[in-house]
Design a protein around this motif. Structure first.
Motif: not given
Length: 65
Positions: A63-65, A34-42
């Motif tokens: 990937t899941q939006p 889970i990527h949470l940096h500088d923008g939407p959760k990816i």
């Protein structure tokens, strides 16, 4: 307990190499990043595979939006 390396192919973790413990070394195992940096959760999922030629590799499976 022994450790070995696993390599990531595709997605935001592409090229990363990290330790893989014995209890984690199960072909087909899914890992969610889970990527949470500088923008939407990816959310990105990887599936673990093993071949004698390449060893353990996590391949991007979507990937899941």
């Amino acid at each position: 307990m022994t450790t070995r390396n696993v390599r990531f192919v595709g997605g935001p973790l592409d090229g990363r190499v990290q330790d893989l413990r014995d209890h984690e070394a199960v072909a087909g195992r899914l890992l969610k990043h889970i990527h949470l940096h500088d923008g939407p959760k990816i959310e990105t999922q990887y599936e673990l595979h093993y071949t004698p030629e390449n060893g353990w590799v996590y391949f991007l499976c979507g990937t899941q939006p």
